[in-house]
Motif scaffolding. Structure first.
Motif, PDB file in Angstrom:
ATOM      1  N   MET A  65       0.855  -1.202   0.000  1.00  0.00           N
ATOM      2  CA  MET A  65       0.000   0.000   0.000  1.00  0.00           C
ATOM      3  C   MET A  65       0.881   1.239   0.000  1.00  0.00           C
ATOM      4  SD  MET A  65      -2.909   1.065   2.728  1.00  0.00           S
ATOM      5  CE  MET A  65      -1.769   1.481   4.020  1.00  0.00           C
TER       6      MET A  65
ATOM      7  N   VAL B 285      -2.547   6.148  -0.854  1.00  0.00           N
ATOM      8  CA  VAL B 285      -3.749   5.385  -0.527  1.00  0.00           C
ATOM      9  C   VAL B 285      -4.056   5.527   0.965  1.00  0.00           C
ATOM     10  CG1 VAL B 285      -4.771   3.093  -0.455  1.00  0.00           C
ATOM     11  CG2 VAL B 285      -3.394   3.772  -2.415  1.00  0.00           C
TER      12      VAL B 285
ATOM     13  N   ARG C 122      -9.432  -6.221   6.202  1.00  0.00           N
ATOM     14  CA  ARG C 122      -8.248  -5.747   5.475  1.00  0.00           C
ATOM     15  C   ARG C 122      -7.103  -6.747   5.585  1.00  0.00           C
ATOM     16  NH1 ARG C 122      -8.499  -0.471   3.717  1.00  0.00           N
ATOM     17  NH2 ARG C 122     -10.254   0.733   4.528  1.00  0.00           N
ATOM     18  N   ARG C 123      -6.937  -7.287   6.793  1.00  0.00           N
ATOM     19  CA  ARG C 123      -5.877  -8.286   6.974  1.00  0.00           C
ATOM     20  C   ARG C 123      -6.176  -9.518   6.126  1.00  0.00           C
ATOM     21  NH1 ARG C 123      -1.668  -8.894   8.697  1.00  0.00           N
ATOM     22  NH2 ARG C 123      -1.540  -9.739  10.788  1.00  0.00           N
ATOM     23  N   ALA C 124      -7.445  -9.935   6.084  1.00  0.00           N
ATOM     24  CA  ALA C 124      -7.816 -11.151   5.359  1.00  0.00           C
ATOM     25  C   ALA C 124      -7.549 -11.013   3.859  1.00  0.00           C
ATOM     26  CB  ALA C 124      -9.280 -11.480   5.604  1.00  0.00           C
ATOM     27  N   VAL C 125      -7.725  -9.817   3.326  1.00  0.00           N
ATOM     28  CA  VAL C 125      -7.504  -9.664   1.884  1.00  0.00           C
ATOM     29  C   VAL C 125      -6.063  -9.288   1.564  1.00  0.00           C
ATOM     30  CG1 VAL C 125      -9.893  -9.046   1.441  1.00  0.00           C
ATOM     31  CG2 VAL C 125      -8.185  -7.236   1.775  1.00  0.00           C
ATOM     32  N   GLY C 126      -5.195  -9.268   2.581  1.00  0.00           N
ATOM     33  CA  GLY C 126      -3.780  -9.144   2.268  1.00  0.00           C
ATOM     34  C   GLY C 126      -3.038  -7.971   2.883  1.00  0.00           C
ATOM     35  N   ALA C 127      -3.694  -7.167   3.743  1.00  0.00           N
ATOM     36  CA  ALA C 127      -2.976  -6.071   4.388  1.00  0.00           C
ATOM     37  C   ALA C 127      -1.958  -6.634   5.368  1.00  0.00           C
ATOM     38  CB  ALA C 127      -3.951  -5.154   5.116  1.00  0.00           C
ATOM     39  N   ARG C 128      -0.737  -6.124   5.294  1.00  0.00           N
ATOM     40  CA  ARG C 128       0.264  -6.540   6.266  1.00  0.00           C
ATOM     41  C   ARG C 128       0.066  -5.746   7.553  1.00  0.00           C
ATOM     42  NH1 ARG C 128       5.096  -4.923   2.580  1.00  0.00           N
ATOM     43  NH2 ARG C 128       3.578  -3.250   2.390  1.00  0.00           N
TER      44      ARG C 128
ATOM     45  N   ASP D  57       0.812  -2.222   7.050  1.00  0.00           N
ATOM     46  CA  ASP D  57      -0.196  -1.457   6.308  1.00  0.00           C
ATOM     47  C   ASP D  57      -1.246  -0.894   7.254  1.00  0.00           C
ATOM     48  OD1 ASP D  57       0.995  -1.984   3.849  1.00  0.00           O
ATOM     49  OD2 ASP D  57      -0.044  -3.904   3.682  1.00  0.00           O
TER      50      ASP D  57
ATOM     51  N   SER E   6       0.415 -12.617   4.819  1.00  0.00           N
ATOM     52  CA  SER E   6      -0.386 -11.544   4.222  1.00  0.00           C
ATOM     53  C   SER E   6      -0.251 -11.565   2.707  1.00  0.00           C
ATOM     54  CB  SER E   6       0.071 -10.184   4.746  1.00  0.00           C
ATOM     55  OG  SER E   6      -0.217 -10.069   6.111  1.00  0.00           O
ATOM     56  N   HIS E   7       0.971 -11.732   2.269  1.00  0.00           N
ATOM     57  CA  HIS E   7       1.230 -11.741   0.833  1.00  0.00           C
ATOM     58  C   HIS E   7       0.502 -12.903   0.159  1.00  0.00           C
ATOM     59  CE1 HIS E   7       3.455 -10.760  -2.794  1.00  0.00           C
ATOM     60  NE2 HIS E   7       3.676 -12.063  -2.948  1.00  0.00           N
TER      61      HIS E   7
ATOM     62  N   ARG F  62      -2.157 -14.539   1.287  1.00  0.00           N
ATOM     63  CA  ARG F  62      -3.600 -14.256   1.334  1.00  0.00           C
ATOM     64  C   ARG F  62      -3.992 -13.346   0.183  1.00  0.00           C
ATOM     65  NH1 ARG F  62      -2.894 -13.634   7.022  1.00  0.00           N
ATOM     66  NH2 ARG F  62      -2.864 -11.373   6.862  1.00  0.00           N
ATOM     67  N   ASN F  63      -3.106 -12.377  -0.070  1.00  0.00           N
ATOM     68  CA  ASN F  63      -3.396 -11.389  -1.092  1.00  0.00           C
ATOM     69  C   ASN F  63      -3.377 -11.985  -2.499  1.00  0.00           C
ATOM     70  OD1 ASN F  63      -1.937  -8.663  -2.684  1.00  0.00           O
ATOM     71  ND2 ASN F  63      -3.910  -8.515  -1.642  1.00  0.00           N
TER      72      ASN F  63
ATOM     73  N   LEU G 181     -10.583  -3.531  -2.737  1.00  0.00           N
ATOM     74  CA  LEU G 181      -9.773  -3.611  -1.515  1.00  0.00           C
ATOM     75  C   LEU G 181      -8.515  -4.490  -1.623  1.00  0.00           C
ATOM     76  CD1 LEU G 181     -10.046  -2.155   1.157  1.00  0.00           C
ATOM     77  CD2 LEU G 181     -11.157  -4.184   2.096  1.00  0.00           C
ATOM     78  N   PRO G 182      -8.621  -5.754  -2.102  1.00  0.00           N
ATOM     79  CA  PRO G 182      -7.404  -6.585  -2.146  1.00  0.00           C
ATOM     80  C   PRO G 182      -6.320  -5.972  -3.022  1.00  0.00           C
ATOM     81  CG  PRO G 182      -9.365  -7.914  -2.500  1.00  0.00           C
ATOM     82  CD  PRO G 182      -9.803  -6.487  -2.570  1.00  0.00           C
TER      83      PRO G 182
ATOM     84  N   ILE H 287      -5.603  -2.885  -3.440  1.00  0.00           N
ATOM     85  CA  ILE H 287      -4.903  -1.792  -2.759  1.00  0.00           C
ATOM     86  C   ILE H 287      -3.628  -2.320  -2.122  1.00  0.00           C
ATOM     87  CG2 ILE H 287      -5.022  -0.339  -0.694  1.00  0.00           C
ATOM     88  CD1 ILE H 287      -7.844   0.319  -1.411  1.00  0.00           C
ATOM     89  N   TYR H 288      -3.725  -3.572  -1.626  1.00  0.00           N
ATOM     90  CA  TYR H 288      -2.569  -4.141  -0.934  1.00  0.00           C
ATOM     91  C   TYR H 288      -1.661  -4.924  -1.873  1.00  0.00           C
ATOM     92  CZ  TYR H 288      -5.216  -2.552   3.019  1.00  0.00           C
ATOM     93  OH  TYR H 288      -5.898  -1.760   3.890  1.00  0.00           O
TER      94      TYR H 288
ATOM     95  N   ARG I 236      -7.188  -0.841 -10.946  1.00  0.00           N
ATOM     96  CA  ARG I 236      -8.075  -1.287  -9.863  1.00  0.00           C
ATOM     97  C   ARG I 236      -9.529  -1.132 -10.282  1.00  0.00           C
ATOM     98  NH1 ARG I 236      -5.007   1.460  -5.817  1.00  0.00           N
ATOM     99  NH2 ARG I 236      -6.648   2.997  -5.555  1.00  0.00           N
TER     100      ARG I 236
END
Ligand code: ATP
Ligand code: MG
Lengths: 443, 230
Positions: free
Chosen positions: A1, A5, A352-358, A361, B80-81, B83-84, B108-109, B111-112, B120
Motif C-alpha cells: 500500500m 492510498v 483488510r488483513r484477510a484480503v492481504g494487508a500486512r 499497512d 499476508s502476501h 492471502r493477497n 480492496l485486495p 490496494i494491498y 483497480r
C-alpha cells in the motif's frame, strides 16, 4: 500500500466523522493557537525592549569607562592622565573602525535659569559627534558646531523638557536666540532637541489630538530614559572647560589648574560586523595615551541586549512549556479517540488483513489518520491564532504588540504534526497486532 | 503437483490446562480445478481448517503446501502476501466494509497488491460484472440484499485472480433460494477452472461436490465422487 492510498483512507475516515474529528482536533487547535500566541507575545515584548534600547543608542554604541587598575600597576596609577580630550582625538585619528567619537563632560548639579524659573539639570559639554552617537535630533535651530567649540561660544542646545520648565507659559515654543543662565553665566539658545517618547505614547497623543482632546500625561516613560534624554542641555565642550573647569580648587583650596578629564567618552562603531576588531584597536590607542595603565574598560550595549535576550528566552521557555502541555493534552485526546475508533473498526481491520494487508499497512493507516488530524488541527490552530493574536494586539501596549515570526509558525505547526504522529503510534500498534481471525469474528 | 497439500496437520489450542485439538492429524491433497466440500458437525474443526488453508493462521504441527509454497511456518508478512495473491476468502457474514461502495469493496485486495488506481477500477468493474451486479456499483453494502452482498464478497475474492477460492458457509446467512443462486455461481466459477473449497452444513450441497472432506473431532475423512449429482 502506498502512502497516497493511506492518506486517502485517513481523509475519508476523518470526513466520515467530521464532528468527532473536530472535537479530537480541538486540543491541537487550542494548543497550537496558544503556543503561537505565546511566541508572538514574547517576540513583541523583546522587540519593545530592543526598540527602547535602540532609541538611546544601539549596539554600535560603546562607552569607554573608568576601571580599577590591576594590582601590579596600582603604584603607577597616577602616571595615567585618565580619559581626556587627547584620547578622543587619538581615537578619531587612529581608529578607522570608529566612525564617531563623542567626548563628554557632565557639569553635575548645574543650575539653569531664566528669570524667576530655575531648574537643576545636568549640563553636558559636547562636540559635533554627540548628536549621532547619542541618537539625538535637532527639531529647531541648529546643533553645536566645530566653530562654537573653537571660539568657546556661550551657546546651548536644550531639550523639550528644559523648555517646558523654563518657559512654563509657553512650553511648546522654540525659544531660539533667547538667553538662559547656566551657573549664572549667560548662554544663547541656538537649538531645540526633538521631543523623545515611546512609539506608543506618540500614537496615543496623535489619536487624542485627532479627537480634539488634550492628551493625558503618560505615566510610564521607558525606564526614565526618554525623560532623561528630554532634559539634555548641551554646550560646546571647550566652552565648558573654559567657563567652568579652568581653575579647579584642590582640598586645601589651592588652584590645581585646568581639569581636562572627561566624564564620558562614547564611541560609535562604523561596522558592527567588525565590533571586536574596533574595540581592540581603541584599546591599543588608549594603552598608548594612558601610558600603559589599564584604567579604562568598555561598556557595550551588547550586554544589555544579552540580558533582554536571556529574559525573553526564559519567558519563551516557560510560556512554551505551558502551551506545549496543552498541545500534549490534545495529543492524548487523539490517542484516546483513535483507540475508540479502532475498537469500532476491529472487523474492518480483520477484513483488510484477510484480503492481504500486512501489519505495517494497518499501522500506517492508523498513523496516517492521526497525523492528518494533527496536520489539519495544526492548520486550524494557525487560523485560530490569527484571531487570538488580533485580540492580543488590541489589548497589549503598542510597542509590545505581539508579532509572529515565521520560525514560530513553523515550530508550532511542526509540533502539532509531531503530536499527531506520536499520539497515533500506540493505537496503530494495537490495531496492527490484532489477530485477524479474532478481528473477523468480532461483533 | 497438487495445488493444496496437507500432511498430518494439527492445530492445538491451549486454554489454561485444557488442550483443545481443533485439528488432530489432517492429511489430504487437492488438485487444481477441484470443487471440495468440507462437512462435519458443529465444533468439529471446519472453520479452523479453513483458517489454515486461508493462511489466517499456521498449524501447530504438520505441513501445508499451497501452490508449491510451504506456508506452515511462514511469518506474518509472508502470510499476508499469500492471502493477497493465492487466496480468495468468502465469509458467512459477507464482511464487507459498510462505508465503502460495491466497487471500492471489490478494489480492496488490489490496494494491498500495489495495483494502480486505474487498473483497480477496471478489474473491480470486471469482477462485479462477473457476479452480475454491474448496475449496483455505487451502492453501499447496507443498500443491498444478503445475496447481493455475498456476490460482492465473491467478486472481491476473485479480483486478484487467486488460484484458490475458500468459502466458509457462504450460504449460511441466506434463504434457500438465494443460497442456491450463490451455489450456482460457485459451480459456474468452478467450471471456468477455479479451485473451490467450501464449508457447508448441507448434505445436499456436499453431494454436488466432486471431493468431500468430512471432519469429526478434528480428524478428516476424504471421499471422491467421480460423477457428482448436479
Ligand atoms: N481461538 C480458539 N481458541 C480456543 N479454541 C478454539 C479457538 N478457535 C476454535 N476453537 C475450538 O476448536 C474447535 C473447532 O472449532 P471450529 O470453529 O473450527 O468449529 P466448526 O467446525 O467451524 O464449527 P461450526 O460448524 O459451528 O462453525 C471448537 O471446539 C472450538 O471451540
Ligand atoms: Mg465454523
Amino acid at each position: 500500500m502506498n502512502l497516497l492510498v493511506g492518506l486517502l483512507i485517513g481523509l475519508k475516515e476523518i470526513r466520515a466523522h467530521k464532528f468527532r474529528s473536530f472535537l479530537t482536533m480541538l486540543g491541537v487547535i487550542l494548543g497550537v493557537a496558544s503556543l503561537l500566541s505565546m511566541f508572538g507575545l514574547t517576540a513583541g515584548m523583546t522587540k519593545g525592549m530592543r526598540d527602547t534600547l535602540k532609541s538611546v543608542g544601539g549596539v554600535e554604541q560603546v562607552r569607554v569607562v573608568q576601571k580599577e587598575v590591576s594590582q601590579d600597576l596600582l603604584p603607577l596609577r597616577d602616571v595615567s592622565p585618565g580619559r581626556t580630550l587627547v584620547d578622543a582625538m587619538a581615537i578619531k585619528k587612529g581608529s578607522v573602525l570608529i566612525s564617531h567619537v563623542s567626548p563628554e563632560v557632565n557639569l553635575g548639579g548645574a543650575t539653569v535659569s531664566r528669570g524667576a524659573h530655575t531648574a537643576r539639570i545636568p549640563v553636558v559639554g559636547a562636540t559635533e559627534d554627540f548628536l549621532t552617537v547619542n541618537i539625538h535630533e535637532v527639531a529647531a535651530g541648529r546643533f553645536l558646531s566645530a566653530l562654537d567649540g573653537e571660539r568657546a561660544q556661550r551657546v546651548a542646545v536644550i531639550g523639550r523638557e528644559v523648555v517646558r520648565e523654563l518657559w512654563p507659559e509657553d512650553p511648546e515654543s522654540n525659544p531660539l536666540g533667547q538667553t538662559v543662565l547656566i551657573n549664572g553665566r549667560p548662554f544663547t539658545v541656538v537649538g531645540i532637541f526633538n521631543f523623545y517618547e515611546r512609539e506608543a505614547d506618540r500614537r496615543r497623543r496623535e489619536i487624542a489630538r485627532s479627537e480634539g482632546r488634550t492628551p493625558s500625561k503618560s505615566t510610564r516613560d521607558g525606564w526614565g530614559m526618554y525623560r532623561r534624554k528630554n532634559q539634555t542641555v548641551a554646550i560646546p565642550l571647550r566652552t565648558l572647560f573654559v567657563e567652568f573647569k579652568s581653575g579647579v580648587l584642590g582640598p586645601q583650596n589651592e588652584d590645581q589648574g585646568p581639569d581636562h578629564r572627561l566624564t564620558d567618552l562614547v564611541l560609535k562603531v562604523g561596522d558592527t560586523d567588525r565590533f571586536e576588531e574596533a574595540l581592540s584597536q581603541v584599546a591599543n590607542i588608549l594603552n598608548f595615551t594612558h601610558r600603559g595603565i589599564d584604567d579604562f574598560g568598555f561598556d557595550t550595549r551588547e550586554d544589555w541586549f544579552d540580558r533582554i535576550e536571556s529574559s525573553a528566552r526564559a519567558a519563551r521557555i516557560s510560556g512554551g512549556l505551558i502551551a506545549s502541555i496543552s498541545l500534549l493534552v490534545g495529543g492524548i485526546g487523539i490517542t484516546n479517540i483513535m483507540l475508540a475508533s479502532i475498537s469500532e473498526r476491529v472487523r474492518e481491520i480483520g477484513v483488510r488483513r484477510a484480503v492481504g494487508a500486512r501489519q505495517r499497512d494497518i499501522f500506517a493507516q492508523i498513523l496516517v489518520e492521526s497525523t492528518v488530524i494533527g496536520f489539519i488541527g495544526g492548520l486550524l490552530g494557525l487560523a485560530f491564532s490569527v484571531v487570538l493574536l488580533r485580540l492580543l494586539v488590541m489589548i497589549s501596549p503598542a510597542e509590545n504588540a505581539p508579532f509572529v515570526e515565521p520560525g514560530a509558525v513553523l515550530i508550532s505547526f511542526g509540533f502539532a504534526v509531531v503530536v499527531g504522529v506520536v499520539s497515533g503510534i500506540y493505537p496503530a500498534w494495537r490495531a496492527s497486532t490484532l489477530d485477524p481471525i479474532q478481528a473477523l469474528r468480532y461483533e | 503437483m497438487p495445488l493444496v497439500s496437507l500432511q498430518n496437520v494439527h492445530k492445538i489450542y491451549r486454554i489454561a490446562d485444557q488442550e483443545i485439538r481443533a485439528l488432530d492429524g489432517v492429511s489430504f491433497e487437492l488438485e487444481a480445478g477441484e470443487f471440495a466440500a468440507i462437512t462435519g458437525p458443529s465444533g468439529s474443526g471446519k472453520s479452523t481448517l479453513m483458517h489454515l488453508l486461508g493462511c489466517l493462521d499456521t498449524p501447530t504441527t504438520g505441513r501445508i503446501v499451497l501452490d508449491g509454497i510451504d506456508v506452515s511456518q511462514a511469518d506474518s508478512d509472508r502470510l499476508s502476501h499469500i492471502r493477497n495473491r493465492k487466496i480468495g476468502f468468502v465469509f458467512q457474514s459477507f464482511n464487507l466494509l459498510p462505508r465503502l461502495n460495491v466497487l471500492q469493496n471489490v478494489e480492496l485486495p488490489m490496494i494491498y497488491s500495489g495495483v494502480s488506481a486505474r487498473e483497480r477500477h477496471q478489474r473491480a468493474a470486471e469482477a462485479v460484472e462477473l457476479v452480475g451486479l454491474s448496475d449496483r456499483v455505487q451502492n453501499r453494502p447496507l443498500q443491498l440484499s444478503g445475496g447481493q452482498c455475498q456476490r460482492v464478497a465473491i467478486a472481491r475474492a476473485l479480483v486478484n485472480h487467486p488460484p484458490i477460492l475458500l468459502a466458509d458457509e457462504p450460504t449460511g446467512n441466506l434463504d434457500s433460494k438465494t443460497g442456491a443462486d450463490i451455489l450456482a455461481l460457485f459451480h459456474d466459477l468452478n467450471r471456468q477452472g477455479r479451485t473451490i473449497i467450501l464449508v457447508t452444513h448441507d448434505a445436499q450441497i456436499a453431494a454436488h461436490a466432486r471431493f468431500q472432506i468430512e471432519i469429526h473431532d478434528g480428524r478428516a475423512a476424504t471421499r471422491r465422487t467421480p460423477h457428482p449429482v448436479s
